[in-house]
Write an enzyme that holds these catalytic residues in place. Structure first.
Site, PDB file in Angstrom:
ATOM      1  N   ARG A  51       0.820  -1.206   0.000  1.00 61.14           N
ATOM      2  CA  ARG A  51       0.000   0.000   0.000  1.00 61.14           C
ATOM      3  C   ARG A  51       0.863   1.269   0.000  1.00 61.14           C
ATOM      4  O   ARG A  51       0.692   2.161  -0.826  1.00 61.14           O
ATOM      5  CB  ARG A  51      -0.895  -0.005   1.236  1.00 61.14           C
ATOM      6  CG  ARG A  51      -1.865   1.158   1.329  1.00 61.14           C
ATOM      7  CD  ARG A  51      -2.799   0.932   2.504  1.00 61.14           C
ATOM      8  NE  ARG A  51      -3.271  -0.434   2.490  1.00 61.14           N
ATOM      9  CZ  ARG A  51      -4.286  -0.855   1.739  1.00 61.14           C
ATOM     10  NH1 ARG A  51      -4.944   0.005   1.001  1.00 61.14           N
ATOM     11  NH2 ARG A  51      -4.636  -2.117   1.765  1.00 61.14           N
ATOM     12  N   THR A  52       1.776   1.331   0.933  1.00 55.43           N
ATOM     13  CA  THR A  52       2.599   2.533   1.064  1.00 55.43           C
ATOM     14  C   THR A  52       3.555   2.675  -0.128  1.00 55.43           C
ATOM     15  O   THR A  52       3.703   3.763  -0.689  1.00 55.43           O
ATOM     16  CB  THR A  52       3.399   2.473   2.379  1.00 55.43           C
ATOM     17  OG1 THR A  52       2.483   2.306   3.458  1.00 55.43           O
ATOM     18  CG2 THR A  52       4.201   3.738   2.593  1.00 55.43           C
ATOM     19  N   LYS A  80      23.813  -8.835   2.404  1.00 53.67           N
ATOM     20  CA  LYS A  80      25.276  -8.993   2.362  1.00 53.67           C
ATOM     21  C   LYS A  80      25.949  -8.231   3.496  1.00 53.67           C
ATOM     22  O   LYS A  80      27.154  -8.059   3.506  1.00 53.67           O
ATOM     23  CB  LYS A  80      25.812  -8.519   1.011  1.00 53.67           C
ATOM     24  CG  LYS A  80      25.347  -9.376  -0.160  1.00 53.67           C
ATOM     25  CD  LYS A  80      25.913  -8.863  -1.477  1.00 53.67           C
ATOM     26  CE  LYS A  80      25.304  -9.640  -2.650  1.00 53.67           C
ATOM     27  NZ  LYS A  80      25.510  -8.942  -3.931  1.00 53.67           N
ATOM     28  N   ARG A 101      11.407   2.315   4.185  1.00 53.45           N
ATOM     29  CA  ARG A 101      10.667   1.596   5.222  1.00 53.45           C
ATOM     30  C   ARG A 101      11.587   0.540   5.807  1.00 53.45           C
ATOM     31  O   ARG A 101      12.285  -0.164   5.069  1.00 53.45           O
ATOM     32  CB  ARG A 101       9.444   0.924   4.637  1.00 53.45           C
ATOM     33  CG  ARG A 101       8.591   0.294   5.739  1.00 53.45           C
ATOM     34  CD  ARG A 101       7.307  -0.269   5.191  1.00 53.45           C
ATOM     35  NE  ARG A 101       6.347  -0.529   6.218  1.00 53.45           N
ATOM     36  CZ  ARG A 101       5.201   0.126   6.381  1.00 53.45           C
ATOM     37  NH1 ARG A 101       4.893   1.116   5.583  1.00 53.45           N
ATOM     38  NH2 ARG A 101       4.367  -0.209   7.337  1.00 53.45           N
ATOM     39  N   HIS A 129       5.172   6.819  11.104  1.00 49.25           N
ATOM     40  CA  HIS A 129       4.726   6.581   9.730  1.00 49.25           C
ATOM     41  C   HIS A 129       4.099   7.886   9.270  1.00 49.25           C
ATOM     42  O   HIS A 129       2.893   7.995   9.077  1.00 49.25           O
ATOM     43  CB  HIS A 129       3.710   5.435   9.711  1.00 49.25           C
ATOM     44  CG  HIS A 129       3.329   4.982   8.350  1.00 49.25           C
ATOM     45  ND1 HIS A 129       3.971   5.398   7.205  1.00 49.25           N
ATOM     46  CD2 HIS A 129       2.338   4.151   7.928  1.00 49.25           C
ATOM     47  CE1 HIS A 129       3.399   4.830   6.157  1.00 49.25           C
ATOM     48  NE2 HIS A 129       2.417   4.082   6.562  1.00 49.25           N
TER      49      HIS A 129
END
Lengths: 305, 305, 305
Positions: A51-52, A80, A101, A129
Site C-alpha cells: 500500500r505505502t 550482504k 521503510r 509513519h
C-alpha cells in the site's frame, strides 16, 4: 536539504501549506503532470508494504518522475551485511529523493544523516509513519473542512497502533480536539501518550470499552486493525479481535456527517456492509494519500507547480 | 467501463477489431508511442509469471505509459489478510488499468466487481488466461491469414491445459475448424470441452495417441507443456512426459506451411533443433502477445491511435 | 550487434572512447536526458544484486528510457524449467537491451548467442563483472588523470575476488602499472592471474602480508570484502576477516593523493572513520558506475549524444 522523519517535523503552518498544495494537486493534476520529469524516486523497503510503496510510486509517476528500488530486504544488499548508512549513500547516486521503510526504529533517521538526497520515513517499526498521518489530516480537513473543533474516536488497538499515536501527536496542535479512546483494557492507549501528549497539552479525553455508547458524539471515527502479530498468545487474540467490529447497526447510532477512517488494510474490523455507507471514507483516504505524497515530494524537492 | 475476464467477453466482431488494431500497432508502432502518456498500468501478480507480467509491462511502456505493482503474493498486502476486493479498491486509486493474476479461479472476477478501473484477467488458476488466447488468435490470423477453415492439432496435456480449453472455446466461433486432439489416454480433453464445446457446436474432431500419424493433416500444431505439478505421482510423469516431443523427424512429416505454436515456457516438449525451422513460430507468438496487449489496453481505456 | 561479456571485449581505444563518453555525460547530463526515449532496458537478475541492478536502472532512466525485468530467480520463469536461451528470446521481444546476472558462469554468454538485442553481462558467478571493471577504470582515470604509470595495491580476498582478477586483466593493457598484492597466504592471487596475466605481460608485482608496509608506495588502494561464503569453515573466516581492515592509522601512512577504491558493499574492511578522508572515493565510484553504464547502453545501442 530537508527530510521527513516525523509528522511533527513540519510546523502547523507548514502542514497547512502542504495540505493546500495537495488540494491544488487534487483540483488540477495536469498542472503537476511533468514537474518531476527526469527525477527519480527510490523506494527502499526493507519490509514489504504494498500500500505505502505503491502510493509513493503512483505519486512520483503522477508528477512525471521515475521510480526504482526494492520491495523487501531479501532482494537488497542488506543481506550482504551492508549498513543503512552505506546503502543510502549508494541510493543518493541513483535517485533524487528516497522513501525508506525499515522494521527497526530509527533506521530512516540514520539514513537521513548520511544521505545527500531528501529522505522520507515510510514507516519504521512501531515508531513513526508520517505520510499516513499527513494522509489522515488531509482526509479530515478535506471532508470535514477543519482540523480543529472535532471530537475524534480512536478505536481498536490503541496500545501498539503506531498510526493512532502519531495522529494524536499531530492533532494536539489544533484547538479544541476531544479524544474518545475506545479499546479493551489490554490494548489501552499507553500513559506516555494519554498523559504526556493529551493531558499535558490540556486536551479533553475519555476512555470507554464499548464503541456503541460513544457513536453519537463522534465527528470522526478512526478504526484500526487488531494485528495478530502484536499478541503474545493466540487465545487472547481470538477473544478480543471481534470486540470492536464496526457494522451497520453501530453506524445507525452515529451522526449523519460522521466520517469513518481506517489506515488499511482492514481485515474484519469493519464489516463489508459498511463500505456502501457514504460516511465510510477509508477508500477516499487512499486517494488522498497519493495527493499528500505528491505534495510532499514537491515540497522536499523544492519544486513549484 | 469494461473488463476482460474471458476471451469470449469479446464478440467475434470485437475480436476482429482488436486484432486489426494490433496489426496496425505492429505496422506503425510510432503512432501509438505516446498514446498512454501519463497513464499507469498496475500489474497485480499474486503468483509469479515473468512472461505474462513483462509482456503487459512492455505493452504499456510501448504506449508511453508507466507500470507499478507487485510480482508475488509475498510482497503484497495479501499476506496481511486483505481481500482482493479491498486491494483492487486501493489499486483503483493508483492506476488507470490493472492486470491481475491469481492462483484462485474467479479472483479477477471479484476484483472487477469492486474496481473503478478496467481489470484484465492475466490468469486465474486453471480457469482462464484470455490474453494468451488472444495472442494465439493473432498469431494464427497474422501468419495463416485466417481463423476459419483450419485443421488444428492440440498436443500434450489436454486435460489440465488451460490455454488449450480456452483456445478451443475461441475457435468454435469461426467456420470449418477441425480439431485433432493428440494426448495420452490419461491427459485427454475433458468431456465438458469435447462434447459441450466442440461436438455440440457441430465441429469435427478426432482423438489420437501418436503425433506422427496426424502431422500431414495439420495447418496448425499447438504444443503444450506437460507440467509436473499436474501429476499425482512422479512415476506417471516420468513415463508420459516424453511421449509427445516434437523434433525434426516429426516436422519432416508436416506440410511446408504448417505452423507450430506453443504458449511457452517450453521445457523439452519441443526439441531445440526445431527452433531453426521457419514453421516454428512460438517466439514470434511472444511478439504478437505484446501487440495484442497493447491493443487490449487501448480498447479498455477507450483510446484511439 | 554487439554484447559485453568481458571487459576485454573492448579494445584499449574503445575503452578510451567509452570513458570519454561517460565523462561527457558527467559534464552535460542534460544532453543525454532523452536519447533513449521509448527504449527499454530489461534487468534479468537470477540472483539479487541491488547495487548493480539499480545502477543499470538509474542509468537507463537518466537517458529517458524505461526499465522492466525481475530481481531474483524465484520470480522468474526459470523456476518453471525454462532455459536461459528461451528466456532471452522472450526478453528480445520485450526490450531493446538487456543486463543479465546469473549465478552460473557463462550464462550471459549463452544468452548473447540467442539474443536479438545487445546483452550485458552484469555478473556471472565468480567469472566476470565487466561493468564493475569499467567503473573502476573510470574512477581511476577521472580522479588520477591516467590509467598508466600507477602503483596499485589490491587488498583482501585476492583468491576468489572476481573484481580484482578482472581489474588486473584490464590494467595490463596500460603502460607501467605496478601491482602490490596484499592478502593472507590463504587468499593469495591464483597463479593463473599472477603468472599468466601479470608476469607474462612483463608487469612488476610483489606480494605482501601486511597492508601497513606498502601504504606509502601506493597511488591506488583497491580494497575488497572478505566474503564469508567463500570460506569452507567459520573458524578460518573469523581468524582472517579482520586482518586487512583499513583505518585512519593506516591511512596516515599513505600519500596525500592516494585513492581508496572498493567495489562495495563493504562490511567492516574499511572503518567508517575513513569515509571522511577525501582520499576515500568509493562512494564517488558508485556515481561513476552510473555514468559508465549510461555510456555503455548508448554504445551498444549505437546512439549518439
Amino acid at each position: 536539504m530537508r527530510h521527513l522523519m516525523s509528522p511533527l517535523d513540519f510546523s502547523v503552518e507548514e502542514v497547512a501549506q502542504l495540505l493546500d498544495l495537495a488540494r491544488d494537486i487534487e483540483a488540477s493534476p495536469e498542472k503537476y503532470a511533468h514537474i518531476c520529469d527526469g527525477k527519480k524516486l527510490a523506494t527502499i523497503f526493507y519490509e514489504p508494504s504494498t500500500r505505502t510503496r505503491l502510493s509513493f510510486e503512483a505519486a512520483m509517476m503522477n508528477l512525471g518522475g521515475n521510480v526504482l528500488g526494492f520491495s523487501s530486504a531479501a532482494s537488497s544488499s542488506a543481506s550482504k551485511g551492508e549498513s543503512v548508512a552505506d546503502t543510502i549513500r549508494m541510493i543518493s547516486c541513483y535517485a533524487d529523493i528516497c522513501a525508506i521503510r525499515h522494521p527497526k526504529e530509527g533506521a530512516p533517521m540514520v539514513a537521513s544523516m548520511h544521505s545527500s538526497i531528501p529522505v522520507i520515513n515510510a514507516g519504521d517499526g512501531g515508531h513513526q509513519h508520517p505520510t499516513q498521518t499527513l494522509t489522515d489530516l488531509m482526509t479530515i480537513r478535506s471532508l470535514k473542512g477543519r482540523l480543529d473543533n472535532i471530537t475524534i474516536g480512536l478505536c481498536g488497538d490503541l496500545k501498539f497502533g503506531r498510526t493512532v499515536h502519531s495522529l494524536i501527536n499531530a492533532l494536539v496542535r489544533y484547538e479544541n480536539v476531544k479524544f474518545i479512546l475506545i479499546s479493551p483494557e489490554e490494548l489501552k492507549l499507553p500513559g506516555y501518550v494519554r498523559e504526556d501528549v493529551i493531558k499535558k497539552n490540556g486536551y479533553e479525553y475519555k476512555e470507554v470499552e464499548r464503541l456503541e455508547e460513544v457513536m453519537p458524539e463522534l465527528d470522526i471515527l478512526y478504526m484500526t486493525r487488531v494485528q495478530q502479530e502484536r499478541f503474545f498468545n493466540e487465545e487472547d487474540y481470538v477473544r478480543m479481535k471481534d470486540f470492536y467490529i464496526l457494522d451497520n447497526a453501530k453506524m445507525s447510532l452515529a451522526r449523519p456527517d460522521m466520517l469513518v477512517l481506517h489506515p488499511l488494510p482492514r481485515v474484519n474490523e469493519i464489516a463489508v456492509e459498511v463500505d456502501a455507507d457514504p460516511r465510510a471514507v477509508y477508500f477516499k483516504q487512499v486517494q488522498y494519500g497519493v495527493y499528500v505524497r505528491m505534495a510532499l515530494i514537491l515540497t522536499l524537492l523544492e519544486l513549484k507547480g
